[in-house]
Design a protein around this motif. Structure first.
Motif, short mmCIF file in Angstrom:
data_model
loop_
_atom_site.label_atom_id
_atom_site.label_comp_id
_atom_site.label_asym_id
_atom_site.label_seq_id
_atom_site.Cartn_x
_atom_site.Cartn_y
_atom_site.Cartn_z
N GLN A 34 -59.30 -34.29 8.24
CA GLN A 34 -59.49 -35.52 7.98
C GLN A 34 -59.30 -36.54 8.98
OE1 GLN A 34 -57.17 -36.34 4.48
NE2 GLN A 34 -58.76 -35.81 3.05
N ASP A 35 -59.88 -37.78 9.04
CA ASP A 35 -59.44 -38.50 10.30
C ASP A 35 -58.56 -39.67 9.62
OD1 ASP A 35 -59.35 -40.52 12.26
OD2 ASP A 35 -61.18 -41.34 12.18
N PRO A 36 -57.08 -39.47 10.17
CA PRO A 36 -56.17 -40.29 9.43
C PRO A 36 -56.47 -41.68 9.49
CG PRO A 36 -55.02 -38.67 10.48
CD PRO A 36 -56.53 -38.52 10.99
N ARG A 95 -35.17 -49.02 14.54
CA ARG A 95 -36.15 -49.33 15.37
C ARG A 95 -37.44 -49.33 14.29
NH1 ARG A 95 -33.79 -46.61 19.81
NH2 ARG A 95 -34.97 -44.75 19.22
N HIS A 96 -37.69 -48.35 13.75
CA HIS A 96 -38.62 -48.17 12.62
C HIS A 96 -38.55 -49.54 11.31
CE1 HIS A 96 -40.89 -44.76 13.77
NE2 HIS A 96 -39.66 -44.01 13.92
N ALA A 132 -44.69 -48.62 -4.49
CA ALA A 132 -44.14 -48.36 -2.99
C ALA A 132 -44.86 -47.13 -2.61
CB ALA A 132 -42.71 -48.35 -2.89
N ILE A 133 -45.19 -47.13 -1.22
CA ILE A 133 -45.62 -45.76 -0.64
C ILE A 133 -44.75 -45.48 0.46
CG2 ILE A 133 -47.97 -44.76 0.38
CD1 ILE A 133 -48.24 -46.16 -2.10
N TRP A 134 -44.25 -44.09 0.54
CA TRP A 134 -43.30 -43.56 1.58
C TRP A 134 -44.39 -42.71 2.28
CZ3 TRP A 134 -38.81 -44.82 2.89
CH2 TRP A 134 -37.96 -45.34 1.91
N ILE A 135 -44.66 -42.83 3.67
CA ILE A 135 -45.70 -42.12 4.48
C ILE A 135 -45.06 -41.10 5.35
CG2 ILE A 135 -47.83 -42.28 5.91
CD1 ILE A 135 -48.34 -45.15 4.77
N HIS A 136 -45.20 -39.97 5.46
CA HIS A 136 -44.85 -39.01 6.37
C HIS A 136 -45.79 -39.07 7.34
CE1 HIS A 136 -43.87 -35.25 8.16
NE2 HIS A 136 -42.98 -35.04 7.50
N ALA A 137 -45.39 -39.29 8.62
CA ALA A 137 -46.39 -39.65 9.82
C ALA A 137 -46.83 -38.62 10.23
CB ALA A 137 -45.46 -40.59 10.75
N ARG A 138 -47.00 -37.26 9.79
CA ARG A 138 -47.85 -36.13 10.32
C ARG A 138 -48.87 -35.74 9.39
NH1 ARG A 138 -44.58 -33.32 14.04
NH2 ARG A 138 -42.50 -33.47 13.84
N LYS A 139 -50.00 -35.28 9.98
CA LYS A 139 -51.16 -34.62 9.06
C LYS A 139 -50.48 -33.29 8.60
CE LYS A 139 -55.34 -34.97 10.56
NZ LYS A 139 -56.51 -34.49 11.09
N ASP A 154 -47.58 -44.91 14.94
CA ASP A 154 -48.04 -46.29 15.26
C ASP A 154 -49.15 -46.51 14.04
OD1 ASP A 154 -47.10 -46.72 17.44
OD2 ASP A 154 -48.82 -46.00 18.84
N LEU A 155 -49.69 -45.45 13.47
CA LEU A 155 -50.61 -45.52 12.40
C LEU A 155 -49.94 -46.04 11.03
CD1 LEU A 155 -53.42 -45.29 10.91
CD2 LEU A 155 -52.71 -42.83 10.57
N VAL A 156 -48.65 -45.38 10.94
CA VAL A 156 -48.19 -46.10 9.67
C VAL A 156 -47.62 -47.27 9.96
CG1 VAL A 156 -45.75 -45.23 8.38
CG2 VAL A 156 -47.25 -43.59 9.37
N HIS A 157 -46.97 -47.66 11.07
CA HIS A 157 -46.76 -49.02 11.37
C HIS A 157 -47.88 -49.92 11.03
CE1 HIS A 157 -43.11 -47.98 14.38
NE2 HIS A 157 -43.08 -47.71 13.18
N ALA A 158 -48.99 -49.63 11.66
CA ALA A 158 -50.14 -50.36 11.31
C ALA A 158 -50.23 -50.47 9.71
CB ALA A 158 -51.43 -49.95 11.86
#
Length: 338
Positions: free
Chosen positions: A146-148, A221-222, A166-173, A193-197
Motif C-alpha cells: 500500500q502507498d501510505p 517534540r512530537h 481518537a486515532i493512534w497511528i503507529h508510524a511504520r508500515k 512526517d506523514l503522521v504529523h501531516a
C-alpha cells in the motif's frame, strides 16, 4: 465542533503490548506516573464473549485512566464485547488495527484490517452505538505494498466519519508476509512526517503518534504537533522513564520518586497477588526495567528475574532487590526539555 477526548488535553500513553501490559504491569506503571494513559494487552472479542471474562477484564481501581484494547473484525461480536466490558469501568475502548502477527492475521483482525477500511468503519460505528466511553482506533500507516500517502488519509476519513473519538497511528508500515512481529517493529522505515501531516489535516480530531519513540525529549517534540504520544518498549524496558511523565506533560513539579514508598507498595501488591493464587514472578517480571543506568541495576534485575521464580519466594525479595541499587548515585529524574 471539536471532538473531545479526555477533555481535549495532550496525552502520554503506554502502548498495549501482548504478554507485557497485563494488570500487574499496569499497577506498577501507575506507581511511576499518576497521569499516563495505560492500555491493556489486546483482548480478542471472542475471548470476552466465550472465555474467562473476569480474568481477562478485571483490573485494580488504581490503574485509571486505563483503556481496553479489543481485537476483532465482526461488528456484532465487538458490540457484545463492549457491552460486557462496560461493567468493568474502562476509560476508553480501542480497536486494534495495527498488530501484524500471524496469529492475529489468522483471526482477520489487527493490521490486515488496513486493507478493509469499510469493515473498520462498521466496527467503530457499532462499538460507538453501545459505548459510554470514547471509542478509538490504533492503526498503522499502511500494510505491504500500500502507498501510505494515499491509503492513510482515506482510512482516517472513513473511521473518523464512523465516529472514532481518537486515532493512534503507529508510524511504520506493517509487512504481513515475510517479516516477524519483531522485524515489523524495526525494519519498515518510520514516517513521522506523514503522521504529523495527518494531524494537521484533521485539526478537530485527536490524533496521536506511536513508534520508535524512546525518550521524553522525543515525545515532547512530537507533542508540539500531535495531540498525544504513545511509547511502547522503551517504557517497559526503561520503566524509570515514566517517573518524568507527570512533570513533562501534566504540569506537575519535577521531583525524585519516593523509592521507599514504591518498594513498600509493590511488596504489598505482590502479597495480595500471591494471596489470590498468583506468583510473585507475575509481578516482579514487569519491574526489571526499573533503575536502568543505576549502579546495582544488574543485580536488581537478577533478583527479580531469577530469585522470584523459586517456590519460597516472598515479597521481601522486592526489598532485597531495591537494596541492591545505589539510588543516590543514579541518574537524575528525566524531564523533557523546554
Amino acid at each position: 465542533m471539536k471532538k473531545q477526548y479526555f477533555n481535549g488535553e495532550k496525552l502520554f500513553a503506554v502502548a498495549p503490548m501482548i504478554d507485557w501490559t497485563d494488570r500487574n504491569c499496569r499497577f506498577f506503571h501507575r506507581q511511576l506516573s499518576a497521569h499516563a494513559l495505560l492500555y491493556t494487552e489486546m483482548v480478542v472479542a471472542d475471548a470476552i464473549i466465550h472465555g474467562p471474562r473476569e480474568r481477562l477484564l478485571s483490573f485494580s481501581p488504581e490503574e485509571h485512566p486505563v483503556a481496553l484494547q479489543l481485537g476483532g473484525s465482526d461488528p456484532a461480536k465487538l458490540t457484545e464485547a463492549v457491552r460486557i466490558a462496560a461493567d468493568y469501568g474502562y476509560d476508553e475502548i480501542n480497536l486494534n488495527v495495527g498488530c501484524p502477527s500471524d496469529r492475529v492475521q489468522s483471526g482477520t483482525f489487527g493490521a490486515c484490517l488496513m486493507q478493509t477500511p469499510d469493515v473498520v468503519a462498521a466496527c467503530v460505528e457499532a462499538m460507538k452505538a453501545v459505548s459510554d466511553v470514547p471509542v478509538t482506533v490504533k492503526c498503522r500507516i499502511g500494510v505491504d505494498d500500500q502507498d501510505p500517502q494515499t491509503v492513510l488519509p482515506d482510512f482516517l476519513a472513513r473511521v473518523i466519519s464512523a465516529g472514532a473519538d481518537a486515532i493512534w497511528i503507529h508510524a511504520r508500515k506493517a509487512w504481513l508476509k515475510g517479516l516477524s512481529p519483531k522485524e515489523n517493529r524495526e525494519i519498515p522505515p518510520l514516517d513521522y512526517d506523514l503522521v504529523h501531516a495527518m494531524k494537521r489535516a484533521n485539526p478537530d480530531v485527536f490524533v496521536g503518534i506511536n513508534g520508535g519513540i524512546t525518550t521524553l525529549d522525543e515525545a515532547a517534540r512530537h507533542m508540539e504537533v500531535m495531540d498525544g504520544v504513545m511509547v511502547g518498549r522503551a517504557a517497559y524496558h526503561n520503566a524509570t522513564l515514566l517517573t518524568g511523565v507527570d512533570s513533562a506533560f501534566y504540569g506537575k513539579t519535577p521531583q525524585e520518586p519516593d523509592w521507599d514508598l514504591l518498594r513498600d507498595t509493590m511488596m504489598a501488591y505482590g502479597e495480595s497477588v500471591m494471596a489470590g493464587g498468583g506468583r510473585l514472578h507475575h509481578v516482579t517480571k514487569h519491574m526489571v526495567g526499573l533503575f536502568q543506568g543505576y549502579a546495582g541495576a544488574r543485580r536488581f534485575r537478577q533478583i527479580l528475574s531469577n530469585d522470584s521464580t523459586r517456590p519460597d519466594a516472598s515479597p521481601e525479595l522486592i526489598a532485597r532487590a531495591f537494596a541492591a541499587v545505589d539510588i543516590a548515585a543514579g541518574p537524575k529524574l528525566q524531564v523533557a526539555a523546554e
